[in-house]
Structures are given as C-alpha cells and as structure tokens.
Motif scaffolding. Structure first.
Motif, PDB file in Angstrom:
ATOM      1  N   PHE A  15     -18.490   0.662  13.568  1.00 42.62           N
ATOM      2  CA  PHE A  15     -17.864   1.861  13.016  1.00 42.62           C
ATOM      3  C   PHE A  15     -16.375   1.896  13.356  1.00 42.62           C
ATOM      4  CE2 PHE A  15     -16.618   6.327  13.514  1.00 42.62           C
ATOM      5  CZ  PHE A  15     -16.849   6.752  12.226  1.00 42.62           C
ATOM      6  N   ARG A  16     -16.045   1.539  14.601  1.00 43.25           N
ATOM      7  CA  ARG A  16     -14.624   1.541  14.990  1.00 43.25           C
ATOM      8  C   ARG A  16     -13.841   0.514  14.184  1.00 43.25           C
ATOM      9  NH1 ARG A  16     -13.488   4.271  20.542  1.00 43.25           N
ATOM     10  NH2 ARG A  16     -14.839   5.994  19.983  1.00 43.25           N
ATOM     11  N   CYS A  18     -13.291   1.894  10.689  1.00 40.88           N
ATOM     12  CA  CYS A  18     -12.223   2.894  10.663  1.00 40.88           C
ATOM     13  C   CYS A  18     -10.864   2.232  10.836  1.00 40.88           C
ATOM     14  CB  CYS A  18     -12.442   3.926  11.773  1.00 40.88           C
ATOM     15  SG  CYS A  18     -13.742   5.071  11.372  1.00 40.88           S
ATOM     16  N   ILE A  76      -9.818   0.933   7.537  1.00 36.27           N
ATOM     17  CA  ILE A  76      -9.381   1.980   6.608  1.00 36.27           C
ATOM     18  C   ILE A  76      -7.996   2.483   6.988  1.00 36.27           C
ATOM     19  CG2 ILE A  76      -9.911   4.254   5.667  1.00 36.27           C
ATOM     20  CD1 ILE A  76     -12.874   3.634   6.266  1.00 36.27           C
ATOM     21  N   LEU A  77      -7.761   2.680   8.304  1.00 36.03           N
ATOM     22  CA  LEU A  77      -6.443   3.130   8.737  1.00 36.03           C
ATOM     23  C   LEU A  77      -5.391   2.069   8.427  1.00 36.03           C
ATOM     24  CD1 LEU A  77      -7.430   4.856  12.077  1.00 36.03           C
ATOM     25  CD2 LEU A  77      -6.543   5.964  10.032  1.00 36.03           C
ATOM     26  N   PHE A 127      -5.527   0.057   5.865  1.00 37.92           N
ATOM     27  CA  PHE A 127      -5.305   0.214   4.417  1.00 37.92           C
ATOM     28  C   PHE A 127      -4.305   1.355   4.164  1.00 37.92           C
ATOM     29  CE2 PHE A 127      -6.765   2.805   0.738  1.00 37.92           C
ATOM     30  CZ  PHE A 127      -6.466   1.931  -0.297  1.00 37.92           C
ATOM     31  N   LEU A 128      -4.380   2.410   4.978  1.00 37.05           N
ATOM     32  CA  LEU A 128      -3.487   3.550   4.788  1.00 37.05           C
ATOM     33  C   LEU A 128      -2.043   3.222   5.155  1.00 37.05           C
ATOM     34  CD1 LEU A 128      -5.402   6.717   6.015  1.00 37.05           C
ATOM     35  CD2 LEU A 128      -4.084   6.523   3.914  1.00 37.05           C
ATOM     36  N   ILE A 129      -1.876   2.525   6.270  1.00 38.63           N
ATOM     37  CA  ILE A 129      -0.518   2.414   6.808  1.00 38.63           C
ATOM     38  C   ILE A 129       0.174   1.117   6.383  1.00 38.63           C
ATOM     39  CG2 ILE A 129      -1.036   1.278   9.024  1.00 38.63           C
ATOM     40  CD1 ILE A 129       1.131   4.377   8.660  1.00 38.63           C
ATOM     41  N   MET A 130      -0.643   0.064   6.100  1.00 38.18           N
ATOM     42  CA  MET A 130      -0.040  -1.251   5.843  1.00 38.18           C
ATOM     43  C   MET A 130       0.951  -1.254   4.681  1.00 38.18           C
ATOM     44  SD  MET A 130      -1.081  -4.043   3.528  1.00 38.18           S
ATOM     45  CE  MET A 130      -2.526  -3.153   3.082  1.00 38.18           C
ATOM     46  N   PRO A 131       0.630  -0.589   3.531  1.00 35.99           N
ATOM     47  CA  PRO A 131       1.584  -0.645   2.429  1.00 35.99           C
ATOM     48  C   PRO A 131       2.936  -0.045   2.794  1.00 35.99           C
ATOM     49  CG  PRO A 131      -0.497   0.248   1.690  1.00 35.99           C
ATOM     50  CD  PRO A 131      -0.576   0.167   3.175  1.00 35.99           C
ATOM     51  N   ILE A 132       2.939   0.899   3.744  1.00 39.09           N
ATOM     52  CA  ILE A 132       4.206   1.513   4.112  1.00 39.09           C
ATOM     53  C   ILE A 132       4.974   0.612   5.059  1.00 39.09           C
ATOM     54  CG2 ILE A 132       5.170   3.494   5.342  1.00 39.09           C
ATOM     55  CD1 ILE A 132       2.810   5.060   4.053  1.00 39.09           C
ATOM     56  N   VAL A 173       4.732  -2.657   5.308  1.00 39.44           N
ATOM     57  CA  VAL A 173       5.093  -3.965   4.764  1.00 39.44           C
ATOM     58  C   VAL A 173       6.462  -3.920   4.073  1.00 39.44           C
ATOM     59  CG1 VAL A 173       4.183  -3.949   2.409  1.00 39.44           C
ATOM     60  CG2 VAL A 173       3.914  -5.962   3.807  1.00 39.44           C
ATOM     61  N   ILE A 174       6.818  -2.724   3.591  1.00 39.74           N
ATOM     62  CA  ILE A 174       8.090  -2.574   2.886  1.00 39.74           C
ATOM     63  C   ILE A 174       9.275  -2.809   3.813  1.00 39.74           C
ATOM     64  CG2 ILE A 174       9.569  -0.749   1.992  1.00 39.74           C
ATOM     65  CD1 ILE A 174       7.921  -0.758  -0.123  1.00 39.74           C
ATOM     66  N   ILE A 225      11.322   6.196   3.960  1.00 42.01           N
ATOM     67  CA  ILE A 225      10.282   6.233   5.001  1.00 42.01           C
ATOM     68  C   ILE A 225      10.863   6.851   6.268  1.00 42.01           C
ATOM     69  CG2 ILE A 225       8.848   4.790   6.502  1.00 42.01           C
ATOM     70  CD1 ILE A 225       8.531   2.898   4.100  1.00 42.01           C
ATOM     71  N   LEU A 266       2.736  -5.549  -2.979  1.00 41.96           N
ATOM     72  CA  LEU A 266       1.539  -6.178  -2.405  1.00 41.96           C
ATOM     73  C   LEU A 266       0.695  -6.872  -3.456  1.00 41.96           C
ATOM     74  CD1 LEU A 266       0.434  -3.404   0.077  1.00 41.96           C
ATOM     75  CD2 LEU A 266       1.067  -5.733   0.687  1.00 41.96           C
ATOM     76  N   HIS A 313      -5.190   5.103  -2.498  1.00 46.32           N
ATOM     77  CA  HIS A 313      -4.341   5.120  -1.312  1.00 46.32           C
ATOM     78  C   HIS A 313      -3.520   6.400  -1.229  1.00 46.32           C
ATOM     79  CE1 HIS A 313      -0.513   4.037   0.815  1.00 46.32           C
ATOM     80  NE2 HIS A 313      -1.416   3.785   1.741  1.00 46.32           N
TER      81      HIS A 313
END
Lengths: 284, 428
Positions: free
Chosen positions: A19-20, A23, A26-27, A29-34, A36-37, A258, B266, B304
């Motif tokens: 479970f950890r 999670c 998922i976290l 997935f949330l933060i990586m696109p921001i 990576v820029i 950002i 991406l 997202h």
C-alpha cells in the motif's frame, strides 16, 4: 495503518508495504511532471528532453539561455506586466467586494441567503468556455473587449466566489459578541470592522485573495476571447507558445510560474499554522 | 435593546403592552431594528451581487439567448418572408410576385453588402445555399430584369425547386429552435418536420457522449488514485501527512498551462517517457508510442490536473473518522478487509461524493487541456463551442451547445448542493 501492530500476519505485512509503495507511485505521478520541467529549462540545447550531457551532469550542457530569452523578449516582459496589473487589480476588487458580501451573508437577518449565495458562486460553476463566449459579446458591445479594464472586470467576477467562500467560512467561527462589545464601548461600525473584525478574519481574506490572484494569474480561456495582442497575459503567451512556435523558453517561464506557486503555497501554509496556533491557545 | 422596568419619562397608557424607555411598543422597536439589520445585510451584499449580475450573469444570459434568436431573414428580406408565409402553398414554385419582392430586397442588400448574412444563415440549414444566394444576388444586381421568375431559374435550377423556398420559410421565424435541433443532430426539413441530420453530419450527440465518457473515466481514475492517497494522508501522523500534503497541494496551485506543458514534454514521441522506454529497451527507436495529441493524452493530463480536487475532499472527511471504529470492528471479529469495507468506506462516502461530483463538473466543461493535447480524438464539447465561436462563427449553434452544457452542469451542481452544500467546499 500508521504502523504495524506486533501481531500483524505476514499477509498484513505485505499489504502494509504494498500500500505504501502504491501511494508512493501515485504521489510520484502527481509531482513528477512538475519537477521534470525545472532541470529541462536549463537545457543548453533547444530540446524538450534530457540530453546525454545533462544526464552526465556536464556543466556545459546546462545554461541560462532560455531565461535570457525571456528577459530579452519584449512580448514576454509585456505579458508579465499585463498579468500582474490584471491579477493585482482583480484581486483588490474581488477581495473588497467578496469580503463585504461575506459579511452580509453571515448576518442572521440576510434574506434569501441560499439564492444569493448560489448567484455569487456561479462564476465558479459555469464552464469557462461559456463565460468567455458570453463576455466576448457583451464586452465587445460596450467597448471593453481588447482592453485591460475589460479583462480586470472579467477576472474579478471569476475570483469573487473564492473570496466569498473562504471569508464566509472564517466568519462562521467568529464570535459576534466581540462586535457588540466594541459597539457598546462606543466604536462606530467602520472602526469596529477595521479594529476588531478585520484582524480576526484576515487569514480568510488573505487566502481568498490568493485564490482570486491565482485564478486571474492562471486564467486563459476568457483572455483568449477578450484580449487583443496588446493585452496578452503570461498564460495567453504560453498558449500561443505551445500552439505556434514551441520553444524551451516556455519551460523557463513554467519554472518561474512554479516558483510563484511555491511562494503562494508557503504563504497559505504559514496562515494555516498561525490559525492552528491561535485556535490551540484560545480556550474555546 | 435593553428594556428596564424603570419608570418611563411619560406615563404610557396602561394596556399591558411592553414598551421601551421612550414609550414605543417593544414590538415596533424590534421590527424596526430587524428591518434595519436586514437592510444592512442587503447593503453589504448588494455591491457584489450587482457586479456579478452586470459583468457575469447578464452577458451569459444574453449569449444563451442567441440560441433561439434568429433575426437575419426578418431584417434582411422581411417582405419576401412575409409574402411566402401569406401566399405560398408550400408545394409549388412561388409566383412572380414573390420572385420580384425577393429580387428587389436582394439587390438592396447586395448594394449595402449585407446579402452574405442571408446566405450564411441559409447555409446552416442546407449546405450550398450560401453560394446560391451570393451568385444570384451578384448576377441580378448587375443585369437583372423582369420577369424575375425566369431570370432566377435561368441563373440556377434550384430556384425552381420548392425545397429551396421551404428552407427559406423554415429559417425565417424571429425565434427558432433550429440551433437546438442542430446541437442534437436534428433539423427541420423543408416542410417543417423534425428529421435527423444526414449521417455524416451527425457529430454533436456523439461529442456529448464522448464528453460524458471521458469525464466519467477521468472521475473514476481520480477516485481510484485519490482514495488510497487520501487514506494514507488521513492515517499518518499530522507532521508526516503535512509534508506529503505538499505533493498534492503543489500541483493544485501550479498553473494549468504549466502542467499541460509538462505532459507534452513527458509524453511526446521524442519526450522523456519514450526516451526512457527506448533506453530501457521496452520499445525500439522506431516504435515510439504515440501517447499525446490523442484521447490518451487528454485522459492522462486531465486525471493529473483534477486529482487534487478528488484527494482534498476525501481527505477532509477521512480526518474526521475515528480510528476506534475500525478497532471495534476488528475486535468483533471482522477481518481487516471486511472492517475496511463495511465500517470505514461507508463513512467516507460524503467525501467521495463531493470529490466525484466536483471532478465531473470540472471535466465536463474542460477546454484548455483537450485543445492543447487532445489532437483530433481528444476534443470535448467545449472545444466545439470554441470552434463555432471563433472559426465557423455560427454563434447560434455555439449558444445552443453552450446552453445544453450549462443545463447539465447546473443539474450536477444542484445535486452537489443537495448532497454536500456549497459552503462546505474547501480549498487547500
């Protein structure tokens, strides 16, 4: 789920860690696109991906050329100026109007409260494309299309629901006896507001104002319809950049934006902590 | 308003009515005070209410009115449509009087360069009529002469077809439902019956369906990803969960365009994810996967962007659920899975409902992300509204599509308000 009890079965143990990990993914997935820029905006080459030099941490593969591009580009500077003018004016208007309305809405004698609340919240509910289309016709008719005041009015309307909601929520925990006490000591209503009410609801007002600001600062649909070339804001300029001449300059602008959101987030977090501390101190 | 039993200045009539110090009945004073309070409350709300009415609600109302507003033919060729209504039998070619009136009005409008509006309006009903009107007007304005009926038919055979005249008649009324019909892939035929659009022009019902489908899918994905994260955040100690919360809040506060840009970076074929896949050896350099500028790109980016709107309401509900409930269920012999399913999950439903409706409302009206990363297959209904606003300039159809979208969103909002209440909406 905080920690495993000592009697946990092996299955529970596996599930606990699975479970950890889930999670964490998922976290990520949330933060990586921001995230990576940010490094990509220092790319020395005009590519949108990591070059071999960047991966080898070769200093020559990194550069500030895209940031220099922003400073040297009159369009970007102009659109930044527009964004701040529009954002700040709309925030001041929205916060003033929204706070007044919230003060009225929380009074016990307010008639037709639910209907009025519904109307005041509507700019947040109506899909932006419909708002933009409506405003396009109306503002053209009265000569406000392709002017900064037109965009400021539009963004004020879009920002007020956030101020109304946050300030109303803050006022829900407000002790109205304080107003009575102030009035009984002879303070006129304006003095009472500025000396008693406002300091107490200020955190709500500030977070509402921040929401109004980011709403305006980030808004592009209405701007697409209302703004001419002269009134372009940062999001409008980015929109053009993504659609027309895609260049890493956009990544540099995105990195700067950002930073703006990190600043806003920190401010809100400080406000929240202050609120929690105050609540912790008060006996209620 | 303190009333004291102390002796009033002037002796009041002794009728058992409670009075204030100055002798006014208490009831009157209370009513006056209440009225003043009410006025103050209204006066505080009025500036914003007025502002929203003028700058927001009125423009939208006026725009939506365009969905039924149909002034073109009534303004451009009023006498022709009146004559058609009064005298034409609806089946044969009209007589010379109708042709003569139309010719006169067409020449008049041609000279003030307004005739194109008539052509454009008729073209919405049937393709090809714009060029017919323009061609006819140009020809008769230069060298047209009676008998008009023969002249018109000599210019184009279609003037001898009752269908053309039927369409003019259908497009004439001052207020029309034809834009709404078009938004539902229907139309009036030349005799005024409602029929389906030709198959290859039927797109809007499909687009509404696609919008609902993608919104539902995005809502489902957000719930699937958001629920575990909210659960983790709600069960961790405050200090740790506050730190992890930043990972949810930072995307929430970051510009929509920034997040859309990062997904382009991406997902594009020369982008980071494809590079990683090639480097790992999962795909060959020629076999890079097309993940953007299609429906997949829209779904990934929207999920997202909207995920924080799902996590935050579920999280705030989960915070209020006492952990002792789960312990009680376990002590009564429930397995962890059963305790979770039957004790914990039902208590999270207010948050799940709030988050789901919120995400669904937001995604139904989405415009920016589909426009930038959607390609052809990822466009939603908003994109078609924008297309008709800016490119095709068929504002009536844009307004009709917008009205249908708005009605749907308002229904959902009403549901949200019934279930949760808008004041409970929280941000950050």
């Amino acid at each position: 789920m905080t920690e495993l009890p000592p009697y946990a079965s092996p299955l529970e143990r596996i599930w606990f860690y699975a479970f950890r990990v889930l999670c964490g993914l998922i976290l990520f997935f949330l933060i990586m696109p921001i995230l990576v820029i940010v490094p990509l905006s220092f790319n020395a080459e005009p590519y949108f991906t990591f070059t071999e030099g960047m991966l080898a941490f070769d200093p020559a593969a990194y550069s500030l050329r895209w940031y220099r591009d922003i400073i040297e580009n009159e369009q970007w500077i102009h659109s930044m100026k527009n964004s701040f003018i529009v954002g700040i004016c709309a925030t001041i208007l929205a916060t003033t109007l929204g706070t007044l309305a919230a003060l009225g809405l929380t009074r016990t004698h307010m008639p037709a409260r639910n209907l009025v609340m519904g109307l005041l919240i509507s700019p947040m509910i109506v899909p932006l494309i419909i708002t933009a289309a409506g405003m396009y016709f109306f503002y053209s008719d009265i000569g406000l299309a392709q002017t900064l005041p037109g965009i400021i009015l539009a963004h004020t309307a879009l920002g007020t629901p956030f101020v109304v909601i946050t300030v109303t929520a803050t006022l829900a925990g407000f002790d109205t006896n304080l107003i009575r006490a102030s009035a009984s000591l002879g303070a006129p209503p304006t003095t009472t507001f500025f000396k008693v009410t406002m300091p107490l609801i200020l955190p709500g007002m500030i977070s509402g104002a921040l929401f109004a600001f980011i709403t305006s600062f980030d808004e592009v649909v209405v701007v697409l319809f209302l703004a001419g070339f002269e009134e372009r804001t940062i999001p409008r300029q980015m929109w053009a950049g993504i659609r027309e001449q895609i260049s890493p300059t956009i990544l540099a602008v995105a990195t700067l934006l950002i930073c703006v959101s990190v600043l806003l987030l920190l401010t809100l977090e400080l406000l929240r902590r202050r609120g929690e501390r105050l609540r912790g101190l008060s006996p209620g | 308003m303190a009333t004291t039993p102390a002796a009033p200045p002037a002796a009041p009539p002794d009728d058992g009515v409670l009075r204030t110090n100055d002798g006014v009945p208490l009831k009157t004073t209370l009513a006056r005070v209440n009225r003043r309070q009410k006025l103050v409350a209204v006066a505080l709300v009025l500036p914003l209410l007025g502002f929203i009415l003028v700058t927001f609600l009125a423009p939208i109302g006026m725009m939506l009115f365009r969905a039924v507003d149909n002034p073109v033919l009534q303004e451009q060729i009023p006498r022709t449509v009146a004559l058609l209504d009064a005298e034409w039998d609806g089946a044969s070619v009209p007589d010379e009087a109708v042709f003569a009136t139309l010719a006169e009005e067409m020449i008049q409008q041609y000279e003030v360069r307004e005739i194109a509006k008539v052509g454009t309006r008729l073209n919405y009903e049937q393709g090809g009529l714009r060029s017919l009107i323009t061609k006819t007007a140009r020809t008769i304005a230069r060298r047209g002469e009676p008998p008009w009926r023969e002249t018109f038919i000599a210019i184009d055979e279609r003037w001898a077809d009752p269908q053309t005249w039927g369409i003019i008649q259908q497009a004439a009324p001052r207020y029309t439902l034809s834009f709404f019909l078009a938004a539902l892939d229907l139309r009036y035929d030349w005799q005024g019956d409602i029929v389906e659009q030709p198959e290859r022009e039927q797109i809007y019902v499909f687009m509404f369906g696609r919008t609902l489908w993608i919104s539902g899918l995005v809502t489902g994905l957000c719930l699937l990803l958001g629920f575990p994260v909210a659960y983790l955040l709600a069960t961790l100690p405050m200090r740790q969960s506050n730190i992890l919360m930043i990972l949810v809040l930072l995307p929430f506060w970051t510009s929509l365009l920034v997040r859309t840009t990062s997904w382009i970076v991406l997902l594009q074929t020369e982008g980071v994810i494809n590079d990683v896949l090639v480097w790992v050896g999962l795909v060959s350099d020629e076999g890079r996967i097309q993940m953007i500028y299609n429906q997949l790109g829209t779904i990934i980016a929207m999920t997202h962007i909207l995920l924080p709107f799902m996590v935050l309401p579920i999280y705030s509900v989960m915070r209020t659920i006492s952990p002792s409930h789960m312990r009680a269920a376990r002590s009564l012999g429930a397995t962890p899975a059963r305790a979770f399913r039957e004790v914990y999950v039902p208590q999270t439903m207010p948050g799940v409902g709030a988050g789901s409706i919120l995400v669904f409302i937001l995604s139904v009206g989405y415009y920016i992300t589909p426009a930038l990363v959607g390609g052809r297959t990822g466009q939603l209904i908003s994109n078609f509204i924008a297309y008709h606003m800016q490119k095709s300039l068929n504002w009536g159809l844009a307004a009709a599509l917008g009205t249908l979208l708005l009605v749907g969103v308002l229904l959902l909002y009403w549901l949200y308000n019934r279930l949760i209440g808008v004041e409970k909406m929280k941000f950050g």
